[in-house]
Write an enzyme that holds these catalytic residues in place. Structure first.
Site, mmCIF file in Angstrom:
data_model
loop_
_atom_site.group_PDB
_atom_site.id
_atom_site.type_symbol
_atom_site.label_atom_id
_atom_site.label_comp_id
_atom_site.label_asym_id
_atom_site.label_seq_id
_atom_site.Cartn_x
_atom_site.Cartn_y
_atom_site.Cartn_z
ATOM 1 N N GLU A 40 34.113 46.307 38.749
ATOM 2 C CA GLU A 40 35.319 45.465 38.738
ATOM 3 C C GLU A 40 35.819 45.359 37.299
ATOM 4 O O GLU A 40 35.171 44.745 36.459
ATOM 5 C CB GLU A 40 34.981 44.071 39.288
ATOM 6 N N ARG A 44 41.980 41.257 32.082
ATOM 7 C CA ARG A 44 41.987 40.282 30.991
ATOM 8 C C ARG A 44 42.285 40.968 29.678
ATOM 9 O O ARG A 44 42.341 40.330 28.626
ATOM 10 C CB ARG A 44 40.621 39.599 30.877
ATOM 11 N N LYS A 128 34.935 35.858 47.159
ATOM 12 C CA LYS A 128 34.219 35.605 45.912
ATOM 13 C C LYS A 128 33.949 34.092 45.908
ATOM 14 O O LYS A 128 34.836 33.310 46.263
ATOM 15 C CB LYS A 128 35.131 35.990 44.746
HETATM 16 C C1 3PG Z 1 34.449 36.465 36.626
HETATM 17 O O1 3PG Z 1 35.591 36.557 36.298
HETATM 18 O O2 3PG Z 1 34.063 36.876 37.713
HETATM 19 C C2 3PG Z 1 33.512 35.733 35.761
HETATM 20 O O3 3PG Z 1 34.081 35.392 34.547
HETATM 21 C C3 3PG Z 1 32.221 36.413 35.524
HETATM 22 O O4 3PG Z 1 31.405 35.407 35.202
HETATM 23 P P1 3PG Z 1 30.139 35.614 34.259
HETATM 24 O O5 3PG Z 1 30.664 36.073 32.941
HETATM 25 O O6 3PG Z 1 29.504 34.240 34.197
HETATM 26 O O7 3PG Z 1 29.255 36.623 34.908
#
Ligand code: 3PG
Length: 215
Positions: A40, A44, A128
């Site tokens: 994924e 960003r 999710k």
């Molecule tokens: C996302 O966008 O899915 C999260 O920011 C991932 O979260 P993590 O950095 O705590 O794994």
């Protein structure tokens, strides 16, 4: 293979923030070497679109998707680049409908029963669960699963090598998502060997719990 089945087999969805699209292909290969064939790439960074396009063009064994998709423009860019699924932090019914019309699997983020009900109305069953650890972790996933037995979850947000196992042990967890598999710092440093090692460790743990269903 159907995307949902790919999530289930992989057990892990690496959530990627990438600043240089030139790192996308070696990153995808590093994840594959560790045993994960789904990725994924979050919208960003400005490099996200090109990173997805590079993986789609040069690493056919990898299934690329787009993360942090919150607008119709990002959905269009992701689709055009070759994303096979989109992940969003929340549930936007219009965005889900547009993705469905484009033939793209949409995985929206939910944390409440009402959001799940809105998702079911759109024909969804995979969500999710985000941000997982801040919203009660596996305890909340189990509580939501009681009334919503058809829902499958991809808990993400604060999931890592120390707590992934407790999610994997619960059958309604399709996979877990997280950035710990391929942290931005290791991607920027082009330390792909370490990414492969972290991935392989996570896959070993997943296999021990789910019995070797992945790649
Ligand atoms: C996302 O966008 O899915 C999260 O920011 C991932 O979260 P993590 O950095 O705590 O794994």
């Amino acid at each position: 293979m159907e995307i949902i089945e790919k999530f289930r087999r992989a057990g892990i969805v690496p959530v990627i923030k990438i600043d240089d699209a030139a790192n996308a292909v070696p990153l995808a290969r590093a994840l594959l070497a560790g045993g994960v064939d789904i990725i994924e790439i979050t919208f960003r960074t400005a490099a996200a679109r090109q990173a997805i396009a590079n993986i789609a063009a040069y690493v056919p064994e990898m299934t690329p998707g787009a993360g942090t998709v919150i607008s119709a423009q990002q959905l269009a860019a992701a689709t055009e680049a070759g994303a096979r699924f989109i992940v969003s932090p929340g549930l936007d019914p219009q965005l889900v409908k547009s993705a469905q019309a484009d033939g793209i699997v949409a995985v929206p983020g939910v944390v409440t029963p009402s959001e799940l009900m809105a998702g079911f109305k759109l024909g969804l069953s995979v969500f999710k669960f985000f941000p997982a650890e801040s919203f009660g972790g596996i305890k909340t996933v189990k509580a939501l699963s009681a009334p919503f037995g058809a829902a499958q979850f991809i808990p993400t947000g604060g999931v890592n090598e120390t707590n992934a196992a407790e999610y994997w042990r619960f059958p309604k967890v399709l996979a877990v998502g997280g950035s710990w598999i391929a942290p931005e710092s290791l991607i920027t440093a082009r330390d792909f060997d370490t990414i492969t090692r972290i991935t392989a460790d996570a896959v070993d743990l997943f296999d021990a719990i789910r019995g070797g269903t992945n790649v």
